[in-house]
Design a protein around this motif. Structure first.
Motif, short mmCIF file in Angstrom:
data_model
loop_
_atom_site.label_atom_id
_atom_site.label_comp_id
_atom_site.label_asym_id
_atom_site.label_seq_id
_atom_site.Cartn_x
_atom_site.Cartn_y
_atom_site.Cartn_z
N THR A 325 7.09 9.02 -0.98
CA THR A 325 7.14 7.60 -1.35
C THR A 325 6.57 6.73 -0.26
OG1 THR A 325 9.11 8.00 -2.71
CG2 THR A 325 8.67 5.73 -2.06
N ALA A 326 6.85 7.06 1.00
CA ALA A 326 6.30 6.27 2.11
C ALA A 326 4.78 6.35 2.13
CB ALA A 326 6.88 6.75 3.44
N VAL A 327 4.23 7.54 1.87
CA VAL A 327 2.77 7.70 1.83
C VAL A 327 2.17 6.82 0.74
CG1 VAL A 327 0.89 9.32 1.39
CG2 VAL A 327 2.84 10.03 2.77
N LEU A 328 2.76 6.87 -0.45
CA LEU A 328 2.22 6.10 -1.57
C LEU A 328 2.39 4.60 -1.35
CD1 LEU A 328 3.47 8.37 -4.49
CD2 LEU A 328 1.13 8.14 -3.67
N ASP A 329 3.52 4.18 -0.78
CA ASP A 329 3.72 2.76 -0.52
C ASP A 329 2.67 2.22 0.45
OD1 ASP A 329 5.84 2.70 -2.22
OD2 ASP A 329 7.39 2.54 -0.68
N ASP A 330 2.44 2.96 1.54
CA ASP A 330 1.46 2.49 2.52
C ASP A 330 0.03 2.56 1.98
OD1 ASP A 330 3.44 1.91 4.27
OD2 ASP A 330 2.96 3.45 5.74
N SER A 331 -0.24 3.53 1.10
CA SER A 331 -1.59 3.61 0.53
C SER A 331 -1.89 2.40 -0.34
CB SER A 331 -1.75 4.90 -0.27
OG SER A 331 -0.91 4.90 -1.42
N CYS A 332 -0.85 1.72 -0.85
CA CYS A 332 -1.07 0.51 -1.64
C CYS A 332 -1.66 -0.63 -0.79
CB CYS A 332 0.25 0.03 -2.27
SG CYS A 332 0.96 1.17 -3.47
N ARG A 333 -1.46 -0.56 0.51
CA ARG A 333 -1.90 -1.65 1.39
C ARG A 333 -3.32 -1.45 1.94
NH1 ARG A 333 2.80 -4.50 2.39
NH2 ARG A 333 4.74 -3.31 2.17
#
Length: 425
Positions: A325-333
């Motif tokens: 989830t952390a990977v996907l959240d940061d990839s949104c930015r």
């Protein structure tokens, strides 16, 4: 005859110093008074909108021109503008007590999935509220709602859809109530809630276990590097001052009459480093960059699920990789930018200086990159590291090019990624 002493006239220096001191004192008093006046007037001046300031400026200009030139028509127009501002004043008065909650469901979606929002407005005052207008920024848009008059503790609910067609971090809020006239001359806004974030994750491909070619290990992967302390035994050598006595092999030392110590082959835990450039020089379109982000996120999420350590670096930020989830959240930015580095090699060198040596390194770039760019990055890592290049070219057929043991994979669509990784493995 005695000569009289010359009379000394007072110099102008003390007079100049006194004059400058008075000027500084007057300036300090003026600045203090202006600051206090601005603090007092700022809340009232903020009520005037941009249109209101234009109307006020027009009123002043028309009145000045009408009085100076003797034209009553201009005076009439100036008075009309001023009258419009005066009539708008009562519309900004009034007080409300609201509790506003903004909820997004779900908080995390994949690009293209549906996301809904809910805004609940509760009248927390002791009297019935008057109808009001509520504005809620959603991403780059603005949603407007008319809130009817509410009895004390009564609640009004509004539902809205959130556009999620592209990867992004969408901020909803803060919700503000707006009072003002219909012409928009005066506007008073009151904030009632904090911003809420919605993460629109990139599309990802489901990869096979260990699709990245990594070894799932507990004790580490043996390398050819010789070290004085590790797990995998390699050989014996003569003792040297400073060696740890814990590694002295006493049986061999007693047989040979010379202290002998153990040597080991260095073992390393599997470590993946993903280097993705966000430099717009290497991409032909926004869609190509989105595909590159999806490729990166697909690989990183699979590796994190397998329990392998991974680091992901871009020019703009380093992604958190402790959970999928952390990977996907940061990839949104992630966004395209103009890189401060001269080339991809300089970016990769600076970004990986503090990272542990990787067992596998992956370089992701757009269709404007070539094999030379990937080989330049490969030279940064040691011989114990295996490096792969991913060249993202939207719509191109999937293929694998090998040059001197170095593989460059061309990805034309996200569905190609699992198949290409199986070929390379």
């Amino acid at each position: 005859m005695t000569q009289a002493a010359p009379v000394q006239l007072p110099t102008s220096a003390p007079v100049a110093r006194g004059w400058r001191a008075r000027v500084r004192a007057a300036w300090s008093v003026t600045r203090f008074a202006a600051t206090r006046a601005w603090r007092w007037a700022k809340p009232y001046l903020q009520v005037i909108s941009a249109v209101g300031w234009l109307v006020l400026l027009g009123a002043v200009l028309f009145l000045a021109a009408g009085v100076t030139l003797g034209w009553p028509e201009f005076v009439f127009v100036g008075i009309t503008f001023l009258a419009g501002l005066v009539v708008a004043v009562p519309f900004v008065f009034g007080r409300a007590a609201f509790a506003v909650g903004v909820e997004l469901e779900p908080r995390r979606v994949v690009a293209g999935e549906r996301a809904l929002g809910r805004m609940a407005v509760t009248n927390t005052g002791a009297r019935k509220s008057t109808p009001s207008r509520m504005e809620l920024p959603v991403g780059k848009g603005l949603a407007e709602f008319i809130i009817p008059g509410l009895d004390p503790q009564a609640e009004h609910e509004e539902l809205f859809a959130v556009p999620t067609n592209r990867r992004a971090v969408i901020v909803a809020g803060p919700a503000v109530s707006v009072r003002g006239d219909q012409l928009g001359l005066l506007r008073r806004a009151v904030k009632w809630s904090d911003p809420t974030e919605l993460f629109v994750h990139p599309r990802t491909a489901r990869l096979d276990p260990s699709a990245a070619g990594l070894v799932r290990d507990l004790e580490g992967e043996i390398t050819k590097t010789i070290t004085n302390s590790d797990i995998s035994f390699h050989a014996l050598r003569a003792y040297e001052p400073g060696d740890d006595r814990r590694y002295v092999h006493w049986r061999t030392s007693a047989r040979t009459g010379q202290l002998m110590v153990r040597q080991f082959e260095e073992t390393r835990r599997s470590q993946l480093t993903i280097v993705q450039t966000s430099d717009r020089r290497y991409y032909t379109s926004d869609e190509e960059f989105e595909l590159a982000v999806s490729v990166m996120a697909s690989i990183a999420v699979q590796v994190v699920r397998e329990g392998t350590r991974v680091s992901v670096v871009t020019e703009g930020m380093s992604l958190r990789t402790h959970t999928p989830t952390a990977v996907l959240d940061d990839s949104c930015r992630l966004e395209q930018l103009t890189s401060p580095f001269a080339n991809m090699r300089d970016f990769a060198r600076i970004s990986t200086l503090t990272l542990p040596p990787p067992s596998v390194a992956m370089v992701i770039a757009g269709s404007k990159s070539d094999t030379t760019d990937f080989r330049a990055v490969e030279s940064l890592f040691g011989s114990d590291s295996q490096t792969f290049g991913f060249r993202i070219e939207l719509g191109a057929p999937a293929r694998v090019s090998r040059v001197s043991g170095f593989s460059v994979m061309t990805i034309g669509e996200l569905a190609d990624l699992p198949r290409v990784l199986r070929r390379v493995r």
